[in-house]
Design an enzyme around this catalytic site. Structure first.
Site, PDB file in Angstrom:
ATOM      1  N   ALA A 192       1.167 -16.724 -21.974  1.00  0.00           N
ATOM      2  CA  ALA A 192       0.400 -17.593 -22.878  1.00  0.00           C
ATOM      3  C   ALA A 192      -0.206 -16.805 -24.036  1.00  0.00           C
ATOM      4  CB  ALA A 192      -0.702 -18.311 -22.107  1.00  0.00           C
TER       5      ALA A 192
ATOM      6  N   CYS B 139       1.096  -1.696 -24.202  1.00  0.00           N
ATOM      7  CA  CYS B 139       1.072  -1.345 -22.781  1.00  0.00           C
ATOM      8  C   CYS B 139       1.343   0.134 -22.568  1.00  0.00           C
ATOM      9  CB  CYS B 139       2.096  -2.174 -22.031  1.00  0.00           C
ATOM     10  SG  CYS B 139       1.974  -3.898 -22.475  1.00  0.00           S
TER      11      CYS B 139
END
Length: 404
Positions: free
Chosen positions: A204, A328
């Site tokens: 999302a 990340c």
């Protein structure tokens, strides 16, 4: 204009105010705060209805049946559930998995874990343009191959894999096909009726929804079985137990609905801004785009500025929120493993910056970015002895450096 300018939409997106508004209605006593699994009173029924609406909105985005949508905590969990779930359920059929070297860590590290459990994984190397040819995937397939996992859009370089063709190939060989669509869901048209993808991971927060919520599409026909990783109350048809986070799910549903409605207009505007940015920096000497120029998502631009150290460039560009790799892995100073897989040397990989543009980026911000980049590159190269040697015609590949 707000500084620093946010050009890191591939790392995360701000929540769309329309989404935040919807989420606010699902938290307090006067809103829809009940447990969707509470079947005995109206608070539960209202929450269940809100979740159902959101499930339909997410399904609509990819043209799926709402019963094929499993809510998770994000694309990382979806990747884990898909890959481990298939591997464990079908291990009697075979223990071989195919993926690529440029996947997100959520796929690569999941595969590494399966290797420790006795599975065999083939990591395919991309071409210099970042794409993996169909023939490469086909030649890696074996009798005991149970899963192919290839991302749709790469998070660092934005290249788009032809998941339609890969899906056809996998279906013809009766091999399950998983797609990490974290970077493409809500940005590119996806149709699971047309594309033969069996499992698809969605996040999302990459499409202007909240963090901490995602989904996994699990095909019903032909039916894909998964071994659950989370056990408990049997939520999400037993595939993912845990009380459903109504406010986050509603946020994801609203984000999906807005993304579907605005996709064409958003992309046209974003592509214009991306071209404006590239046209403003491509005149800088020794500047290169990483990844295929045609087959790429319009909001992504990964550029190497030769003879400039990436970290010093990031510091010089303090007015721009950009990254030198994915969020990340940007905590490590290693050069991007994605760029290394394309064949870039350490220096070029280190001198690359990922610009990612999104829904709230303006022309004024892009123009300010262009000016900042041009000034910064000039001043950093003025200080670089390597740049001076290069301008003097020295072939740096041939230089024998003294090691102290």
């Amino acid at each position: 204009m707000k500084l620093p300018i946010y050009l890191d939409y591939a790392a995360t997106t701000p929540v769309d105010p329309r989404v935040a508004e919807k989420m606010m209605q699902c938290m307090t006593m006067d809103g829809i705060f009940g447990n969707p699994a509470s079947r005995s009173h109206r608070y539960g029924w209202q929450a269940e209805e809100a979740v159902d609406i959101a499930r339909n909105q997410v399904a609509d985005l990819i043209n799926a049946d709402p019963r094929e949508i499993v809510f998770t905590s994000g694309a990382t969990e979806s990747d884990n559930l898909a890959i481990k779930g298939v591997a464990h359920f079908y291990q009697k059929k075979g223990k071989h998995i195919i993926t690529s070297k440029t996947e997100h860590k959520a796929v690569l590290d999941t595969c590494r874990q399966l290797e420790r459990e006795g599975f065999e994984v083939t990591y395919l190397a991309p071409e210099a343009n970042g794409l993996i040819p169909l023939a490469t995937i086909e030649s890696a397939m074996r009798e005991d191959t149970v899963l192919v996992s290839i991302m749709h859009v790469n998070n660092e370089i934005g290249v788009i894999h032809d998941i339609n063709a890969i899906g056809e190939l996998c279906r013809s060989k009766k091999i399950i096909f998983h797609v990490d669509a974290a970077q493409s869901a809500g940005k590119l048209p996806l149709d699971v009726q047309e594309t033969k993808v069996d499992l698809l991971s969605i996040s999302a927060h990459k499409m202007y929804g909240p963090k901490g919520i995602g989904a996994l599409y699990v095909r019903r026909k032909p039916r894909i079985r998964l071994e659950a990783a989370m056990h408990g109350g049997g939520h999400e048809r037993g595939m993912r137990s845990g009380t459903l986070a109504t406010h986050q799910i509603v946020g994801m549903g609203e984000a999906a609905a807005i993304a579907k409605a605005d996709m064409e207009a958003d992309n046209a505007r974003i592509a214009g801004l991306r071209d404006r940015l590239w046209n403003g920096v491509k005149g800088i000497e020794e500047t290169y785009i990483n990844g295929d120029v045609e087959q790429r998502y319009c909001g992504s631009l990964n550029v190497s500025f030769n003879f400039v150290e990436g970290e010093s460039l990031m510091m010089a560009l303090k007015d721009l929120a950009v990254s030198s790799g994915s969020a990340c892995t940007s905590a490590s100073l290693e050069p991007s493993y994605v760029l290394r897989a394309l064949g870039l040397n350490d220096e070029m990989a280190h001198s690359s910056i990922r610009f990612s543009i999104g829904r709230f980026t303006t022309e004024e911000e892009i123009d300010h970015a262009i000016e900042t980049i041009n000034k910064s590159i000039d001043s950093l190269r003025d200080m670089s002895p390597l740049w001076e040697m290069f301008k003097d015609g020295v072939d740096l590949e041939q230089v024998q450096w003294a090691h102290h």
